[in-house]
Design a protein around this motif. Structure first.
Motif, mmCIF file in Angstrom:
data_model
loop_
_atom_site.group_PDB
_atom_site.id
_atom_site.type_symbol
_atom_site.label_atom_id
_atom_site.label_comp_id
_atom_site.label_asym_id
_atom_site.label_seq_id
_atom_site.Cartn_x
_atom_site.Cartn_y
_atom_site.Cartn_z
ATOM 1 N N ILE A 83 25.220 -29.167 -14.374
ATOM 2 C CA ILE A 83 25.586 -28.874 -12.853
ATOM 3 C C ILE A 83 26.851 -29.852 -12.476
ATOM 4 N N LYS A 84 26.531 -31.049 -13.295
ATOM 5 C CA LYS A 84 27.614 -32.089 -12.992
ATOM 6 C C LYS A 84 28.932 -31.749 -13.901
ATOM 7 N N ARG A 85 28.642 -31.287 -14.991
ATOM 8 C CA ARG A 85 29.851 -30.978 -15.907
ATOM 9 C C ARG A 85 30.721 -29.936 -15.170
ATOM 10 N N ARG A 86 29.819 -28.880 -14.359
ATOM 11 C CA ARG A 86 30.447 -27.708 -13.960
ATOM 12 C C ARG A 86 31.382 -28.288 -12.894
ATOM 13 N N GLU A 87 30.919 -29.152 -11.988
ATOM 14 C CA GLU A 87 31.831 -29.638 -11.152
ATOM 15 C C GLU A 87 33.203 -30.155 -11.603
#
Length: 298
Positions: A83-87
């Motif tokens: 999720i952090k990478r997606r941001e």
């Protein structure tokens, strides 16, 4: 044949549209090919992202990370790192979009040039081109919305209205114009659209276009048609429409020009009108079409 991870996910979401199901399956297939496994849930978050980050296109990276998150979330597996990478990917997408907007600003004509071109078409009795450009400019439509039947018969209009299948443009003798849409991109969300408006020049142009078509013994009149009156195929709509626009620009570019008139929230009413006419969300208009409002960095 045993079910894959994405099959199980889709079965758990009975309200998914067929288009969403196809998209999810295609993205899962692409991620499986990249990872060389049909067991995405068994792969570590780090391994998944290390493979995905090798891809050049940020939108593709975003879609594949999204699929990985969906699979892991469905299986109650850890996915917060993804999720952090997606941001971070979303930030890249915004930056890329803002760069494209800067390029488009210099490339596209101004709104007043669209209006001038449209008026020239009317003066030249180029009624088909005038109608196409009028609808594109005033209603911020997509190509599919222009795939319509034109009529001056109230009886025929009522028939189409009851069937709720076709897009129809009906011109009444009292000068009113009825633009009904039953087949357009966001129909599932917004349903049937009916715009009733008065514009004498437009009304006259449509009536003259009907007259031209009938003089060629064409019974069913389509706005987008060949010289002998045959309806343009759905795969050829964009190419056909661009034959009649200023400098051959697309409906998407015309919408960008229209949306970009809004430079601050004082002009919110105009943005709201475009959103209602297209129809699409205001957020989408700002993110995808506005050349005057830059998206804030995350």
């Amino acid at each position: 044949m045993s079910k894959t991870e994405i099959d199980h996910y889709i079965l758990s979401k009975p309200n998914l549209s067929d288009n969403s199901k196809r998209t999810y399956r295609k993205n899962y297939e692409n991620l499986s090919d990249l990872m060389q496994t049909n067991h995405i849930n068994d792969e570590s978050q780090e391994n998944i992202y290390n493979k995905i980050k090798t891809l050049k296109n940020a939108n593709t990276r975003h879609m594949l990370v999204n699929i990985a998150i969906m699979i892991k979330k469905y299986n109650n597996s850890k996915h917060t790192d993804l999720i952090k990478r997606r941001e971070l990917i979303r930030t890249d997408i915004k930056d890329n979009r803002n760069e494209r907007k800067e390029y488009k600003k210099d490339e596209l004509p101004e709104f007043k040039e669209l209006i001038r071109y449209r008026n020239e078409l009317y003066s030249e009795n180029n009624y088909k081109a005038y109608i196409i450009n009028y609808i594109l400019i005033e209603f911020s439509t997509r190509n599919k919305d222009l795939d319509l039947i034109i009529t001056d018969s109230l009886q025929e209009f009522r028939k189409f209205k009851k069937e709720e299948k076709e897009n129809v443009l009906y011109v009444a003798n009292n000068g009113k114009n009825y633009y009904m849409r039953n087949s357009y991109k966001t129909h599932r969300t917004y349903g049937k659209l009916l715009n009733i408006f008065t514009n004498k020049k437009f009304n006259n142009a449509v009536k003259d276009y009907i007259k031209e078509q009938r003089e060629q013994d064409i019974k069913q009149i389509y706005l987008l048609n060949t010289n002998n009156g045959e309806r343009i195929g759905k795969d050829s709509l964009a190419h056909h429409i661009m034959r009649f626009t200023l400098n051959g620009i697309s409906e998407s570019d015309i919408n960008k020009i229209s949306v970009s008139r809004v430079t601050d929230m004082k002009q919110y009413k105009l943005l709201k009108k475009i959103s209602k006419n297209r129809p699409t969300s205001i957020q989408t208009l700002i993110e995808e079409y506005s050349l005057s409002i830059e998206e804030p960095k995350s």
